[in-house]
Design an enzyme around this catalytic site. Structure first.
Site, PDB file in Angstrom:
ATOM      1  N   GLU A 137       0.815  -1.210   0.000  1.00 52.00           N
ATOM      2  CA  GLU A 137       0.000   0.000   0.000  1.00 52.00           C
ATOM      3  C   GLU A 137       0.857   1.271   0.000  1.00 52.00           C
ATOM      4  O   GLU A 137       1.940   1.304   0.558  1.00 52.00           O
ATOM      5  CB  GLU A 137      -0.927  -0.022   1.210  1.00 52.00           C
ATOM      6  CG  GLU A 137      -1.809  -1.273   1.185  1.00 52.00           C
ATOM      7  CD  GLU A 137      -2.944  -1.240   2.187  1.00 52.00           C
ATOM      8  OE1 GLU A 137      -2.996  -0.317   3.011  1.00 52.00           O
ATOM      9  OE2 GLU A 137      -3.779  -2.145   2.126  1.00 52.00           O
TER      10      GLU A 137
ATOM     11  N   CYS B 108      -1.361   7.193   9.302  1.00 54.32           N
ATOM     12  CA  CYS B 108      -0.261   6.492   9.956  1.00 54.32           C
ATOM     13  C   CYS B 108      -0.726   5.276  10.761  1.00 54.32           C
ATOM     14  O   CYS B 108      -1.644   5.356  11.544  1.00 54.32           O
ATOM     15  CB  CYS B 108       0.444   7.471  10.870  1.00 54.32           C
ATOM     16  SG  CYS B 108       1.962   6.836  11.492  1.00 54.32           S
TER      17      CYS B 108
END
Ligand code: SF4
Length: 368
Positions: free
Chosen positions: A78, A361
């Site tokens: 990703e 994150c």
């Protein structure tokens, strides 16, 4: 990289032609490389196809795009494109599928490490976004300006591929992204930090082919190094980041000090603010003390503060897979900022991108 092998019997000028076709013309099929001989195009189509397959998710406001790159073996890596207001386009890339580091607040770490990515697989993540941006307009401002190795995986544990990818990103015939605009985020692997300190990206070093055939890089130097500290308390760090059991804060400090002295660059510290875990006043003072131990080298550019901390807001997402934490209250973040600032440390609260597409994150994870 595979390309080097494929071109080994070709005349020298082919390297430039091929680099231009991939990185500047952004072709998606070798048949479109009009200046290459037919036999080579066929070979390249077979051995290094330019088609990049990925699932794409666009955030509601369109400012971030997440992709899950489909790899040859069916795994997915990703990456996220973040468009900043000031015109910067940053790509957060993955260096591995999954991660062996097992930080307890991280979804990626939960699934363990599947495998490391090749340099080409890292480059493909950037190339995919470069192609998307190209469709929005030809201007340079619509191209990728910054790279952060902050996606899935620990980049310093895929050292050779990450270094080769940085060379390609930096190369002016390829992406031409200055090495100073490329950041590596690490949990802090002391031996690798010291090794990196000795690896200046030099003008002679380049992406493909033997050095004599290679063109200059966009900029010589080192990538920015960001250390995910998350606490300056060794006992707590060992609880939330297993790496700290093998490499304690003293050992990490020595490696950071070495990096600063060798490179003349500052090291940035990342601090994920977890409610009730690492956000007390004492935690803030400990952090300030830890960061201030590093002295600016004589050659450090005046005009900006040497000490810098990114305060990261924890993304409050629901998961059955990991122990779910809560983000710190705003007041705690302000308190941290104040204490750090009084100690002469620049502290910035990291803007959150792409929460709705799980592109923030600690939310990049291998999805079954
Ligand atoms: Fe790995 Fe980074 Fe997640 Fe830690 S935070 S487990 S190093 S991906």
């Amino acid at each position: 990289m595979e390309l080097e092998e494929i071109l080994k019997d070709e005349p020298a000028f082919r390297i430039e032609q091929v680099e231009k076709a991939i990185f500047q013309d952004l072709i998606t099929n070798w048949d479109k490389a009009s200046n290459l001989p037919k036999a080579l195009k066929e070979k390249l189509n077979k051995e290094l196809p330019l088609e990049i397959k990925a699932d794409v998710l666009v955030s509601q406001k369109g400012i971030s795009i997440k992709i899950a790159l489909l790899l040859k073996d069916g795994l997915k890596a990703e990456a996220v494109l973040m468009r900043h207001k000031a015109g910067r386009n940053t790509v957060c890339v993955s260096s591995q599928v999954g991660c062996a580091m097992g930080c307890i607040f991280c979804l990626t770490g939960k699934g363990g490490l599947r495998r490391s990515l090749t340099a080409w697989e890292i480059i493909q993540q950037v190339l995919f976004f470069e192609r998307i941006l190209k469709t929005e307009g030809p201007e340079r401002s619509r191209r990728i300006t910054n790279i952060v190795f902050m996606g899935m995986g620990e980049p310093l544990l895929n050292y050779d591929s990450v270094l080769l990818a940085i060379n390609i990103l930096n190369n002016k015939n390829c992406f031409g992204i200055s090495v100073r605009k490329i950041s590596i985020s690490t949990v802090g692997i002391p031996w690798a930090i010291k090794k990196l300190a000795k690896e200046k990206i030099r003008p002679a070093s380049n992406a493909f082919g033997p050095p004599a055939l290679r063109a200059g890089v966009a900029n010589a130097g080192w990538p920015n190094l960001a250390v995910s500290l998350h606490t300056a308390n060794q006992t707590l760090r060992a609880k939330i980041m297993p790496i700290a059991k093998n490499h304690n804060l003293d050992e990490l400090s020595r490696a950071i000090d070495f990096y600063i002295k060798e490179t003349g660059q500052r090291v940035i510290f990342e601090y994920l603010m977890l409610k009730g875990i690492n956000d007390s006043e004492k935690d803030a003072f400990d952090l300030a003390q830890f960061v201030k131990q590093f002295k600016a080298p004589a050659n450090f550019r005046a005009g900006k503060n040497f000490h810098f901390v990114n305060l990261i807001t924890y993304n409050d997402f629901k998961s059955q897979d990991i122990l779910v934490f809560k983000p710190s209250f705003k007041e705690k973040v302000l308190m941290f900022k104040e204490i750090l600032s009084e100690s002469g440390i620049d502290a910035v609260q990291r803007y959150k991108f792409g929460e709705d597409i799980k592109g923030a994150c600690g939310q990049l994870a291998y999805e079954k």
